[in-house]
Design an enzyme around this catalytic site. Sequence first.
Site, short mmCIF file in Angstrom:
data_model
loop_
_atom_site.label_atom_id
_atom_site.label_comp_id
_atom_site.label_asym_id
_atom_site.label_seq_id
_atom_site.Cartn_x
_atom_site.Cartn_y
_atom_site.Cartn_z
N HIS A 344 0.80 -1.22 0.00
CA HIS A 344 0.00 0.00 0.00
C HIS A 344 0.84 1.28 0.00
O HIS A 344 0.30 2.37 -0.21
CB HIS A 344 -0.94 0.02 1.22
CG HIS A 344 -2.14 -0.84 1.08
ND1 HIS A 344 -2.09 -2.22 1.13
CD2 HIS A 344 -3.45 -0.53 0.89
CE1 HIS A 344 -3.31 -2.71 0.97
NE2 HIS A 344 -4.14 -1.71 0.83
N GLU A 369 -1.25 -13.99 25.63
CA GLU A 369 -1.55 -15.42 25.87
C GLU A 369 -0.34 -16.31 25.60
O GLU A 369 -0.45 -17.40 25.04
CB GLU A 369 -2.78 -15.87 25.08
CG GLU A 369 -4.03 -15.14 25.52
CD GLU A 369 -5.32 -15.87 25.23
OE1 GLU A 369 -5.31 -17.11 25.28
OE2 GLU A 369 -6.32 -15.21 24.97
N THR A 371 4.03 -15.44 25.01
CA THR A 371 4.89 -14.86 23.98
C THR A 371 5.40 -15.93 23.02
O THR A 371 5.33 -17.13 23.29
CB THR A 371 6.10 -14.16 24.63
OG1 THR A 371 6.89 -15.17 25.30
CG2 THR A 371 5.67 -13.08 25.61
#
Length: 385
Positions: A344, A369, A371
């Site tokens: 983009h 939750e 690493t």
Amino acid sequence: MVDFRLGEEQEALVASVREFAREQVAPVIADHYERKTFPYDLVRQMGKMGLFGLPFAEEHGGMGGDYFTLCLALEELARIDSSVAITLEAGVSLGAMPIYRFGTPAQKAEWLPRLTSGDALAAFGLTEPGTGSDAGATTTRAVLDETTNEWVINGSKAFITNSGTDITCLVTVMAVTGVKDDGSKELSTIIVPSGTPGFTVAPGYSKVGWCASDTHELAFDDVRVPAANLLGERGRGFAQFLRILDEGRIAIAALSVGLAQGCVDESVKYAKDRVAFGQPIGNYQAVQFMIADMEMRAHTARVAYYDAAARMLAGEDFKHQAALAKLYASEAAMDNARFATQVHGGYGFMNESAVGRFYRDAKILEIGEGTSEVQRMIIARGLGL
């Protein structure tokens, strides 16, 4: 024969959530993101759709589905926005699921109907400011006052999702409740209703991403709750939370796949429309290869979480596969966000663009939750190392 094709009911759910995400979430989420406001109306609509009750039994107000069905919904939501997706994930996997898995009949009757309907949210109070990935180093303490038959809780928690909304009804807190025979900490989980005296919710964090989700630090200063608020067996809190985290890693993998696939969707669309040097940039091999690699990562990550979910639902050990799925999917999401921004160009660096939000949202997937380093530890242990 291995078959990853979805059934008719699952396809119908995916279609309905995809329509909701595109028609209801996409037009308004950028404004919520910029103003850092919680999307109550979207949460209310998700509740009416039954999304918060997907993996729960009908007797508790749920939809009678399973955890994989929840993951399919999370993937579709995250293709458009991760703040909405993590609100659902945390509300179900981290908020209601501990009560569903480990609660007494009275606790389930009191809390689950509100949580499964989406009328209320619950939070999962594990992480502390000084412990991070070392959950076993919990310092929050709960002492049972036998005179009043109450737990007295002192300590703090950090980075807790869904903990300070107007509809948050409780936080499940892991605390040290004693010392085991071997001298190690006895860890238990206790339900603390919102508004309990001494329970303070700090102002929301200023975050890099997930700017339309709710995240706070929590403090407990002589917080008293009934002894009956113990969730599950005393001293089993750590084991209970590990089970919840194993399941949650599959859900985070699904959310990561959604973000990774959203990057593909936006990049394909932009590559067809953006003209440079006299032709669409999608005609250039360099752009084609970037997007092809993005699709490869999203597809492979999807297969990984499908496999982990299938093992979980079959009652097999799924810890290893959940770690694999969460690790690969979260890193795929981060890589795809980076490539989508490159496709983009300057537009991808604008917060108003979807890929700009994807880029900011992706990094936390490698942290929350468990690493990436924790996932590699789990995988290595599963290999006997």
